[in-house]
Enzyme design. Structure first.
Site, PDB file in Angstrom:
ATOM      1  N   TYR A  42      -1.388  -0.983  10.549  1.00 62.36           N
ATOM      2  CA  TYR A  42      -1.481  -1.143   9.098  1.00 62.36           C
ATOM      3  C   TYR A  42      -0.230  -0.601   8.410  1.00 62.36           C
ATOM      4  O   TYR A  42       0.362  -1.266   7.552  1.00 62.36           O
ATOM      5  CB  TYR A  42      -2.724  -0.424   8.584  1.00 62.36           C
ATOM      6  N   SER A  98       0.857  -1.190   0.000  1.00 57.04           N
ATOM      7  CA  SER A  98       0.000   0.000   0.000  1.00 57.04           C
ATOM      8  C   SER A  98       0.884   1.228   0.000  1.00 57.04           C
ATOM      9  O   SER A  98       2.029   1.180   0.471  1.00 57.04           O
ATOM     10  CB  SER A  98      -0.888   0.000   1.254  1.00 57.04           C
TER      11      SER A  98
END
Length: 264
Positions: free
Chosen positions: A151, A138
């Protein structure tokens, strides 16, 4: 008409929705036989039916599940050539506020799950004489964001895993690359943006417009676009690319926040 992946077998973790499902469809459309995994049987079975593939339900952080999925690829389709490690979760909190179990669960799924998948897949790829691994990270791996510690840490760790896999197995013609998508219209992204929207007292669509406003392309990506990039990295078109990180974020990474005040 022949496809780039004729005769190839691909395993896609987190293949029931979003980027994983789009990737299964794209690889199958280009000739691959696909095995999809995920925790929700109804989703992966639908994708397997659409693609003529095989569904294996389970948790990517379980070594036994990964071994079952790789065995299914080999037993059903004769081997394994491509791994797309896409399974992931997105939980919130800062270092002070994150639930420790959420922290551990995020790292187990996002990082350890990808490592286990590669661990089991590499020997099968070795038998084929080559292989391609794509780790779906990401843009969060490359920048900061509030209350996102688990995350961000997990996705940044995938970039280290990518370099390690590429270095260790490149001599055996097993390539590994990482992909860092920006905001893509998936179930997980909409859930996260919905939480942000609720906190700010605005609608989901208003929140989306706000986060993609600085993007040069002024929109979210769609899963099929990300699947196209994954297909490229998994194909022989990318035969001399390994250990790299590709960003697919609508141009968001080039934006200097200091210049936004001058944007028209």
């Amino acid at each position: 008409m022949s496809g780039r992946f004729d005769g190839k077998v691909a395993l896609i973790t987190g293949g029931g929705t979003g980027i994983g499902a789009a990737t299964a469809r794209r690889l199958a459309a280009e000739g691959a036989r696909v095995v999809v995994t995920g925790r929700r049987p109804e989703h992966i079975e639908k994708i397997a039916y659409e693609t003529g593939g095989r569904a294996v339900a389970g948790d990517t952080s379980s070594l036994a599940h990964i071994e079952e999925a790789v065995a299914a690829a080999c037993d059903t389709f004769g081997g394994l050539d491509i791994l797309v490690a896409n399974a992931g979760v997105e939980l919130f909190g800062s270092v002070e506020t994150v639930d420790i179990m959420d922290w551990r669960r995020t790292l187990e799924i996002n990082v350890e799950g990808a490592m286990l998948a590669a661990r089991v897949a590499v020997p099968r790829m070795r038998q084929r004489g080559e292989g391609a691994i794509v780790l779906v990270a990401s843009v969060a791996a490359l920048s900061g964001a509030p209350h996102y510690v688990s995350y961000l840490t997990s996705k940044a760790a995938l970039l280290g895993l990518n370099r390690s896999l590429a270095y260790d197995f490149g001599p055996e013609n097993i390539r590994c690359n990482a992909l860092c998508p920006g905001w893509v219209r998936t179930e997980m992204a909409e859930r996260a943006l919905g939480e942000f929207a609720h906190a700010q007292g605005i609608t989901l669509e208003e929140m989306i417009a706000k986060v993609v406003g600085p993007y040069p392309l002024r929109r979210m990506g769609n899963p099929a676009e990300i699947a196209g990039t994954i297909a490229f990295l998994a194909s022989r078109d990318a035969a001399f690319i390994t250990g790299t990180t590709i960003v697919a974020d609508g141009g968001g990474a080039i934006v200097d926040i200091g210049t936004l005040a001058f944007a028209s």
